[in-house]
Design a protein around this motif. Structure first.
Motif, PDB file in Angstrom:
ATOM      1  N   ASP A 182      19.868   3.917-151.905  1.00 42.01           N
ATOM      2  CA  ASP A 182      18.959   2.850-151.918  1.00 42.01           C
ATOM      3  C   ASP A 182      19.882   2.183-150.432  1.00 42.01           C
ATOM      4  N   ARG A 200      20.152   4.249-147.577  1.00 43.72           N
ATOM      5  CA  ARG A 200      18.664   4.335-146.678  1.00 43.72           C
ATOM      6  C   ARG A 200      18.973   3.221-146.476  1.00 43.72           C
ATOM      7  N   TRP A 201      19.104   2.264-146.266  1.00 41.47           N
ATOM      8  CA  TRP A 201      19.199   1.189-145.377  1.00 41.47           C
ATOM      9  C   TRP A 201      20.111   1.020-144.185  1.00 41.47           C
ATOM     10  N   ARG A 255      18.458   3.385-141.927  1.00 37.18           N
ATOM     11  CA  ARG A 255      16.900   2.853-140.863  1.00 37.18           C
ATOM     12  C   ARG A 255      17.849   2.220-140.183  1.00 37.18           C
ATOM     13  N   GLN A 293      20.586  13.918-152.546  1.00 32.47           N
ATOM     14  CA  GLN A 293      19.428  12.599-151.423  1.00 32.47           C
ATOM     15  C   GLN A 293      20.058  12.880-149.964  1.00 32.47           C
TER      16      GLN A 293
END
Length: 326
Positions: A141, A144-145, A148, A228
Motif C-alpha cells: 500500500d 502504491r501511494w 500515485r 508486485q
C-alpha cells in the motif's frame, strides 16, 4: 532408653500418613514390587503424538487468550479456558521458554494491598509475530501511494525505483565495509555471508563451466512485495554490481516463481592479464577493439544442460536474467 525396631519393619513418624509418590518402586497386589513405566519414571514425558498435539493446541489457546484479552494472570486464564491453574502454569512455563510470553508484575491502580503483587503474562514481540500480520500488505500500500503521489505511470515507476535504491543505501554501505577487508576473489563469498547474517540464507559457488560465480539467495524477506514491485529486485542487483565492481546478471528470482534468487558474477582477471584490475573475463573489448561476448549466461546455460548441476538451485537462464537488468 533406645527402643529396638524389629528387623524388616518400617518406622513411621507419629501422626503422619506416608507421603504419596515418594517411592520409585510401586507396590501392587500382595506386596509384589514392580518398576514404573517410562512414562511414570519421567513424569509422563513420553507422550503419544495425539497427546502432544493436544498439548500444543491448548498452549496455542493460552497464547490466543492473552492476545485477545491482554496481559493475564494464571487464574484468569484458567477461568477463561476451563483449565486448572496448575495446567495453565505448565503451558505458561513452556511458552516462556520458547520466548512467546513473559511474566510481569500486574499494574495496580490506586492503593496496593499487602502481599506480593500478582504476576501477569504478556506476549513478547516474537509471540505477536506468530499470529497473523499484514506487513506485506502495508508495504505494498505504501509503494502504491508513492507511485500515485509521483503522478503515476512512468513517473510513479521511477519514484518506486528511487525508493528501492534509497532503502538499500545504508545496507550497501555496511556491506562495502565488509567487502573492502577481503581480496577481490573472496568478495562474492563475503557478500553471501553478509546477506546470510541479514536473513537471506545466501551461498556462493562456482558457476558451471567456470565462467564465474553464482550468488544464491535461498530466502527473500520481501518476496510478497517484490512480486508486485520488481524494482526491489532491480535495485538489489544494482547494489551487487557496485559492491563487486563488475557487471552482474540476475538469472532467477523467488519473486518470479523460481526456487532461489540467483545472480551470475563473471570471474575477474588480474591487472597483468586484463589490463585493469577487476575487469571481467567476458564482455571486455578484444585486442582488435571489437567487443567480446557479453553473455556468459549462454555458455552457463549450455554447460548446465550438458552436465546437471545441483538442482536445489535453478539452472541459469538468459530469459530469467532479462527480467531484472543490472
Amino acid at each position: 532408653m533406645t527402643q529396638s525396631i524389629p528387623p524388616g519393619s518400617r518406622r513411621r513418624l507419629p501422626g503422619f500418613a506416608e507421603l504419596r509418590n515418594n517411592d520409585v518402586v510401586k507396590k501392587q497386589g500382595d506386596g509384589q514390587r514392580t518398576r514404573p513405566t517410562a512414562e511414570q519414571a519421567v513424569g509422563g514425558s513420553a507422550l503419544s503424538s495425539s497427546a502432544l498435539d493436544e498439548q500444543s493446541g491448548t498452549r496455542n489457546k493460552v497464547a490466543r487468550s492473552i492476545l485477545d484479552h491482554g496481559p493475564s494472570t494464571a487464574a484468569e486464564l484458567a477461568r477463561r479456558l476451563g483449565l486448572t491453574q496448575a495446567a495453565v502454569r505448565r503451558h505458561l512455563d513452556a511458552l516462556a521458554a520458547e520466548g512467546v510470553v513473559e511474566a510481569r508484575e500486574k499494574r495496580v491502580y490506586g492503593s496496593r494491598g499487602r502481599g506480593r503483587p500478582a504476576k501477569v503474562f504478556a506476549l513478547t514481540d516474537g509471540g505477536r509475530d506468530a499470529f497473523d500480520q499484514a506487513y506485506d500488505e502495508l508495504a505494498a500500500d505504501a509503494l502504491r501511494w508513492i507511485a500515485r503521489s509521483a503522478g503515476g505511470g512512468e513517473l510513479g515507476e521511477a519514484a518506486i525505483a528511487e525508493f528501492a535504491r534509497a532503502r538499500l543505501a545504508d545496507q550497501a554501505e555496511k556491506y562495502r565495509d565488509l567487502l573492502e577487508r577481503v581480496p577481490p576473489e573472496e568478495r562474492t563469498r563475503a557478500l553471501a555471508e553478509a546477506l546470510s547474517a541479514d536473513g537471506y540464507a545466501a551461498t556462493a559457488r562456482g558457476a558451471p563451466g567456470s565462467a564465474g560465480e553464482q550468488l544464491c539467495q535461498h530466502h527473500c524477506p520481501v518476496v510478497h512485495t517484490a512480486e508486485q514491485f520488481p524494482q526491489l529486485c532491480e535495485a538489489e542487483t544494482e547494489v551487487f554490481s557496485r559492491l563487486l565492481g563488475t557487471h552482474v546478471q540476475r538469472l532467477a528470482t523467488i519473486a518470479h516463481g523460481d526456487g532461489v534468487c540467483t545472480t551470475f558474477i563473471p570471474r575477474t582477471r588480474p591487472r597483468s592479464a586484463a589490463g585493469a584490475e577487476g575487469e571481467p573475463d567476458s564482455g571486455a573489448p578484444g585486442p582488435d577493439g571489437t567487443a567480446r561476448s557479453a553473455a556468459p549466461a549462454g555458455r552457463l546455460e549450455a554447460a548446465d544442460r550438458a552436465g546437471p548441476a545441483d538442482r536445489s538451485e535453478p539452472a541459469p537462464s538468459v530469459k530469467d536474467a532479462g527480467r531484472n537488468p543490472a
